[in-house]
Design a protein around this motif. Structure first.
Motif, PDB file in Angstrom:
ATOM      1  N   TYR A   1       0.845  -1.179   0.000  1.00 53.66           N
ATOM      2  CA  TYR A   1       0.000   0.000   0.000  1.00 53.66           C
ATOM      3  C   TYR A   1       0.886   1.236   0.000  1.00 53.66           C
ATOM      4  N   ASN A   2       0.247   2.385   0.103  1.00 52.19           N
ATOM      5  CA  ASN A   2       0.965   3.641  -0.125  1.00 52.19           C
ATOM      6  C   ASN A   2       1.754   4.103   1.083  1.00 52.19           C
TER       7      ASN A   2
ATOM      8  N   PHE B   1       5.420   7.233   8.618  1.00 48.06           N
ATOM      9  CA  PHE B   1       4.069   6.779   8.304  1.00 48.06           C
ATOM     10  C   PHE B   1       3.339   6.378   9.583  1.00 48.06           C
TER      11      PHE B   1
ATOM     12  N   GLN C   1      -2.887   4.434   7.101  1.00 49.76           N
ATOM     13  CA  GLN C   1      -3.592   4.757   5.867  1.00 49.76           C
ATOM     14  C   GLN C   1      -5.036   4.298   5.984  1.00 49.76           C
TER      15      GLN C   1
ATOM     16  N   GLY D   1      -3.443  -0.085   6.746  1.00 48.28           N
ATOM     17  CA  GLY D   1      -2.000  -0.121   6.904  1.00 48.28           C
ATOM     18  C   GLY D   1      -1.625   0.759   8.077  1.00 48.28           C
TER      19      GLY D   1
ATOM     20  N   SER E   1      -4.546  10.008  -2.119  1.00 54.73           N
ATOM     21  CA  SER E   1      -4.187   9.398  -3.389  1.00 54.73           C
ATOM     22  C   SER E   1      -5.441   8.807  -4.025  1.00 54.73           C
TER      23      SER E   1
ATOM     24  N   THR F   1      -5.871   5.870  -5.411  1.00 53.79           N
ATOM     25  CA  THR F   1      -6.120   4.516  -4.950  1.00 53.79           C
ATOM     26  C   THR F   1      -5.176   4.223  -3.790  1.00 53.79           C
ATOM     27  N   SER F   2      -5.336   3.035  -3.208  1.00 54.95           N
ATOM     28  CA  SER F   2      -4.508   2.671  -2.058  1.00 54.95           C
ATOM     29  C   SER F   2      -3.210   1.970  -2.454  1.00 54.95           C
ATOM     30  N   SER F   3      -3.012   1.735  -3.747  1.00 57.04           N
ATOM     31  CA  SER F   3      -1.814   1.005  -4.160  1.00 57.04           C
ATOM     32  C   SER F   3      -0.608   1.925  -4.201  1.00 57.04           C
ATOM     33  N   GLY F   4       0.552   1.326  -4.164  1.00 55.78           N
ATOM     34  CA  GLY F   4       1.791   2.094  -4.188  1.00 55.78           C
ATOM     35  C   GLY F   4       2.050   2.797  -5.508  1.00 55.78           C
ATOM     36  N   ASP F   5       1.266   2.487  -6.538  1.00 59.94           N
ATOM     37  CA  ASP F   5       1.443   3.125  -7.840  1.00 59.94           C
ATOM     38  C   ASP F   5       0.771   4.480  -7.930  1.00 59.94           C
ATOM     39  N   SER F   6      -0.042   4.806  -6.942  1.00 58.43           N
ATOM     40  CA  SER F   6      -0.849   6.025  -7.009  1.00 58.43           C
ATOM     41  C   SER F   6      -0.126   7.154  -6.297  1.00 58.43           C
ATOM     42  N   PRO F   7       0.210   8.241  -6.991  1.00 61.69           N
ATOM     43  CA  PRO F   7       0.976   9.324  -6.363  1.00 61.69           C
ATOM     44  C   PRO F   7       0.259   9.924  -5.162  1.00 61.69           C
ATOM     45  N   LEU F   8       1.047  10.278  -4.155  1.00 60.97           N
ATOM     46  CA  LEU F   8       0.530  10.935  -2.965  1.00 60.97           C
ATOM     47  C   LEU F   8       0.565  12.443  -3.135  1.00 60.97           C
TER      48      LEU F   8
ATOM     49  N   PHE G   1       0.257  15.815  -0.831  1.00 60.35           N
ATOM     50  CA  PHE G   1       0.335  16.203   0.572  1.00 60.35           C
ATOM     51  C   PHE G   1      -0.322  17.554   0.827  1.00 60.35           C
TER      52      PHE G   1
END
Lengths: 113, 114
Positions: free
Chosen positions: A98-99, B45, B48, B56, B94, B96-103, B105
């Motif tokens: 996850y992010n 972190f 999430q 997470g 973001s 989506t919740s996946s790591g591919d989706s830019p955050l 802030f």
């Protein structure tokens, strides 16, 4: 564990000088790598990213190349400006997760006219 | 397009008190993350939220808790404040919740515990 190590600051440069900020990482799997910038009083802005080995991220004259063999992602700029003065953070996200960004401690850059 | 907004911008609390920080996510974003940035350090972190569920969590004690609402805005609650909780608290959203989706802030809430 997973971690990011950046060169300690502050880095002080004259305008138009060449910039390098070193970043190395330790991670399981194949992380995506990022550089974020934080201007005074503001949140973080994504500067550039690279998602796989040998990828080069670039933005606003800044560049960084994902080096898997040296586990590095050094930030470079050929000619800095006073407006580049900020704190720069190297970060990673683990693949398939996850992010959750894992950040380095940050490097403060001060550029003088 | 409205970005991530956080409130309040600054807050002073006394040790032992409770605090609630708020975050409005960027339009079209369904995931919110919270980070703690102590002075001179990189953000850490906290947790999430995706579709109103925590999906997470970092290495923070249970007195750090959160909520996400149906409009995807979020709250961070900290109970029994300690001096070491003094920090800048950053919210990021973001798509989506996946790591591919830019955050993206927000500008953060500066919490001082005395």
């Amino acid at each position: 564990g997973n971690s990011v190590t950046q060169m300690e600051g502050p880095v002080t440069l004259s305008e138009e000088a060449f910039l390098t900020i070193n970043c190395t990482y330790t991670a399981t799997g194949y992380p995506s790598l990022f550089w974020y910038v934080q201007y005074p009083g503001e949140g973080l802005q994504l500067l550039l990213k690279a998602t796989k080995a040998d990828d080069k991220g670039s933005n606003k004259g800044f560049e960084a190349t994902y080096r898997k063999e040296t586990t590095s992602f050094h930030l470079e700029k050929g000619s800095v400006q006073v407006s580049d003065s900020a704190v720069y953070f190297c970060a990673l996200i683990l693949s398939g997760g996850y992010n959750k960004l894992i950040f380095g401690a940050g490097t403060r850059l001060a550029v003088h006219p | 397009e409205t970005g991530v907004t956080q409130s309040p911008t600054h807050l002073i609390k006394t040790r032992g008190q409770q605090v609630t920080l708020r975050c409005s996510s960027q339009s079209g974003h369904n995931t919110v993350s919270w980070y703690q940035q102590a002075l001179g350090q990189g953000p850490q972190f906290i947790f999430q939220y995706y579709r109103e569920e925590e999906n997470g969590r970092g290495n923070f004690p249970p007195r750090f808790s959160g909520l996400q609402f149906p409009n995807y805005s979020s709250e961070l609650n900290v109970n029994a404040l300690e001096l070491d909780d003094s920090a800048l608290y950053l919210c990021a959203s973001s798509r989506t919740s996946s790591g591919d989706s830019p955050l993206h802030f927000g500008n953060g809430t500066r919490l001082t515990v005395t």
